[in-house]
Design a protein around this motif. Sequence first.
Motif, PDB file in Angstrom:
ATOM      1  N   ARG A   1       0.840  -1.204   0.000  1.00  0.00           N
ATOM      2  CA  ARG A   1       0.000   0.000   0.000  1.00  0.00           C
ATOM      3  C   ARG A   1       0.875   1.255   0.000  1.00  0.00           C
ATOM      4  NH1 ARG A   1      -5.199   0.571   1.600  1.00  0.00           N
ATOM      5  NH2 ARG A   1      -4.639   2.197   3.094  1.00  0.00           N
ATOM      6  N   LEU A   2       1.941   1.233   0.785  1.00  0.00           N
ATOM      7  CA  LEU A   2       2.865   2.365   0.786  1.00  0.00           C
ATOM      8  C   LEU A   2       3.601   2.462  -0.550  1.00  0.00           C
ATOM      9  CD1 LEU A   2       4.388   2.084   4.379  1.00  0.00           C
ATOM     10  CD2 LEU A   2       2.848   3.867   3.532  1.00  0.00           C
ATOM     11  N   GLU A   3       3.915   1.321  -1.154  1.00  0.00           N
ATOM     12  CA  GLU A   3       4.551   1.336  -2.472  1.00  0.00           C
ATOM     13  C   GLU A   3       3.640   2.000  -3.504  1.00  0.00           C
ATOM     14  OE1 GLU A   3       6.073  -1.779  -5.944  1.00  0.00           O
ATOM     15  OE2 GLU A   3       5.601  -2.526  -3.945  1.00  0.00           O
ATOM     16  N   PHE A   4       2.340   1.750  -3.406  1.00  0.00           N
ATOM     17  CA  PHE A   4       1.367   2.365  -4.305  1.00  0.00           C
ATOM     18  C   PHE A   4       1.428   3.890  -4.194  1.00  0.00           C
ATOM     19  CE2 PHE A   4      -2.952   4.135  -4.735  1.00  0.00           C
ATOM     20  CZ  PHE A   4      -3.233   3.786  -6.055  1.00  0.00           C
ATOM     21  N   VAL A   5       1.483   4.396  -2.973  1.00  0.00           N
ATOM     22  CA  VAL A   5       1.562   5.845  -2.749  1.00  0.00           C
ATOM     23  C   VAL A   5       2.891   6.380  -3.279  1.00  0.00           C
ATOM     24  CG1 VAL A   5       1.599   7.680  -1.014  1.00  0.00           C
ATOM     25  CG2 VAL A   5       0.033   5.750  -0.747  1.00  0.00           C
ATOM     26  N   GLY A   6       3.976   5.691  -2.963  1.00  0.00           N
ATOM     27  CA  GLY A   6       5.288   6.149  -3.390  1.00  0.00           C
ATOM     28  C   GLY A   6       5.449   6.130  -4.893  1.00  0.00           C
ATOM     29  N   SER A   7       4.887   5.128  -5.550  1.00  0.00           N
ATOM     30  CA  SER A   7       4.962   5.052  -7.001  1.00  0.00           C
ATOM     31  C   SER A   7       4.290   6.254  -7.649  1.00  0.00           C
ATOM     32  CB  SER A   7       4.305   3.755  -7.490  1.00  0.00           C
ATOM     33  OG  SER A   7       4.391   3.641  -8.889  1.00  0.00           O
ATOM     34  N   ALA A   8       3.123   6.619  -7.111  1.00  0.00           N
ATOM     35  CA  ALA A   8       2.419   7.794  -7.637  1.00  0.00           C
ATOM     36  C   ALA A   8       3.228   9.061  -7.392  1.00  0.00           C
ATOM     37  CB  ALA A   8       1.044   7.903  -6.987  1.00  0.00           C
ATOM     38  N   SER A   9       3.834   9.172  -6.225  1.00  0.00           N
ATOM     39  CA  SER A   9       4.617  10.358  -5.891  1.00  0.00           C
ATOM     40  C   SER A   9       5.824  10.496  -6.813  1.00  0.00           C
ATOM     41  CB  SER A   9       5.086  10.282  -4.428  1.00  0.00           C
ATOM     42  OG  SER A   9       5.821  11.435  -4.073  1.00  0.00           O
ATOM     43  N   VAL A  10       6.544   9.400  -7.017  1.00  0.00           N
ATOM     44  CA  VAL A  10       7.702   9.426  -7.912  1.00  0.00           C
ATOM     45  C   VAL A  10       7.272   9.795  -9.330  1.00  0.00           C
ATOM     46  CG1 VAL A  10       9.498   8.013  -8.996  1.00  0.00           C
ATOM     47  CG2 VAL A  10       9.052   7.794  -6.555  1.00  0.00           C
ATOM     48  N   GLY A  11       6.191   9.180  -9.799  1.00  0.00           N
ATOM     49  CA  GLY A  11       5.725   9.442 -11.151  1.00  0.00           C
ATOM     50  C   GLY A  11       5.383  10.901 -11.386  1.00  0.00           C
ATOM     51  N   VAL A  12       4.651  11.489 -10.452  1.00  0.00           N
ATOM     52  CA  VAL A  12       4.235  12.887 -10.603  1.00  0.00           C
ATOM     53  C   VAL A  12       5.443  13.826 -10.598  1.00  0.00           C
ATOM     54  CG1 VAL A  12       3.039  14.790  -9.444  1.00  0.00           C
ATOM     55  CG2 VAL A  12       1.912  12.580  -9.692  1.00  0.00           C
ATOM     56  N   VAL A  13       6.351  13.605  -9.663  1.00  0.00           N
ATOM     57  CA  VAL A  13       7.508  14.497  -9.548  1.00  0.00           C
ATOM     58  C   VAL A  13       8.394  14.404 -10.798  1.00  0.00           C
ATOM     59  CG1 VAL A  13       9.621  14.991  -8.251  1.00  0.00           C
ATOM     60  CG2 VAL A  13       7.484  14.458  -7.032  1.00  0.00           C
ATOM     61  N   VAL A  14       8.639  13.198 -11.279  1.00  0.00           N
ATOM     62  CA  VAL A  14       9.483  13.026 -12.462  1.00  0.00           C
ATOM     63  C   VAL A  14       8.822  13.639 -13.687  1.00  0.00           C
ATOM     64  CG1 VAL A  14      10.442  11.309 -14.050  1.00  0.00           C
ATOM     65  CG2 VAL A  14      10.724  11.022 -11.580  1.00  0.00           C
ATOM     66  N   VAL A  15       7.529  13.423 -13.843  1.00  0.00           N
ATOM     67  CA  VAL A  15       6.818  13.998 -14.984  1.00  0.00           C
ATOM     68  C   VAL A  15       6.859  15.527 -14.925  1.00  0.00           C
ATOM     69  CG1 VAL A  15       4.518  14.346 -15.963  1.00  0.00           C
ATOM     70  CG2 VAL A  15       5.323  12.040 -15.476  1.00  0.00           C
ATOM     71  N   GLU A  16       6.630  16.107 -13.754  1.00  0.00           N
ATOM     72  CA  GLU A  16       6.685  17.561 -13.612  1.00  0.00           C
ATOM     73  C   GLU A  16       8.078  18.092 -13.957  1.00  0.00           C
ATOM     74  OE1 GLU A  16       5.513  18.417  -9.627  1.00  0.00           O
ATOM     75  OE2 GLU A  16       3.360  18.345 -10.072  1.00  0.00           O
ATOM     76  N   ALA A  17       9.107  17.384 -13.495  1.00  0.00           N
ATOM     77  CA  ALA A  17      10.479  17.825 -13.770  1.00  0.00           C
ATOM     78  C   ALA A  17      10.781  17.765 -15.260  1.00  0.00           C
ATOM     79  CB  ALA A  17      11.468  16.960 -12.990  1.00  0.00           C
ATOM     80  N   LEU A  18      10.397  16.677 -15.913  1.00  0.00           N
ATOM     81  CA  LEU A  18      10.651  16.544 -17.345  1.00  0.00           C
ATOM     82  C   LEU A  18       9.860  17.567 -18.148  1.00  0.00           C
ATOM     83  CD1 LEU A  18      10.639  12.650 -17.707  1.00  0.00           C
ATOM     84  CD2 LEU A  18      12.631  14.172 -17.790  1.00  0.00           C
TER      85      LEU A  18
END
Length: 247
Positions: A40-57
């Motif tokens: 469940r925490l991995e699910f949250v972290g995956s979304a967090s990583v995805g959003v931050v990387v997409v915003e940066a790119l």
Amino acid sequence: MAKGEYFEAVLGVSLDAELLDRALTHRSFAHEHGLPHNERLEFVGSASVGVVVVEALYGRHPDLHERELSRLRLAIINEHAIAEVARHLTPGGFGRYLRLGRGEAATGGRDKDVILAGALKAVIGAVHVQFGHGVSHALVLRLFESAIEDAGRGGPGPDWKTSLQELTSVRGLGVPEYVVQQQDTVREQRFAASVDVGGAIFGPAHGRSKKEAQQWAAQLAWSTLTQNSSENNGVPDSGFGERESRG
């Protein structure tokens, strides 16, 4: 170094001990001991990583097409790349702190891409849960800054055939098998490749060489398997759309 001290040094924040333990608990250990695991925490972290990387790119590459941004995103946040971030956080990595079942521990689970990547995303998810978006956003940027910069330099990108073979090995799906056909046109030579993973066919994918077509087919298979694994718990049905390289 004690576990709490190690992760405080790595993360820059002091996580609640119970939350940290959960983030480091693989399902194999959880099933043996009747405890909650980290997914469940991995699910949250995956979304967090995805959003931050997409915003940066998105912010750093205003002229790139969506497809190229997607390629960069996959180069940064695929399972192997995230596991590499985990391995190099500090000397020794954090694999030693994972709570694994006896079978996983005995078969090298502390250095498996899928387990390391999942645990790192779970730890990031724990930071998000305890401290909120601002802190987790800053943490992801710090941890993935080098990967974001490397992807933006336009390097060769990930070796998708190697990544796919590592993934299928971990999941017991056998060795991927490629079929390549030459499809010459009036203007240029083209190749179409499909890859068979455990009976599921991914492709065709097109390229200007056999190697390029195979790489695109491997990327399609890898991306689909990793994106659908939580829903399908195995190999998804075949029949996915083709992927064509622009070269």
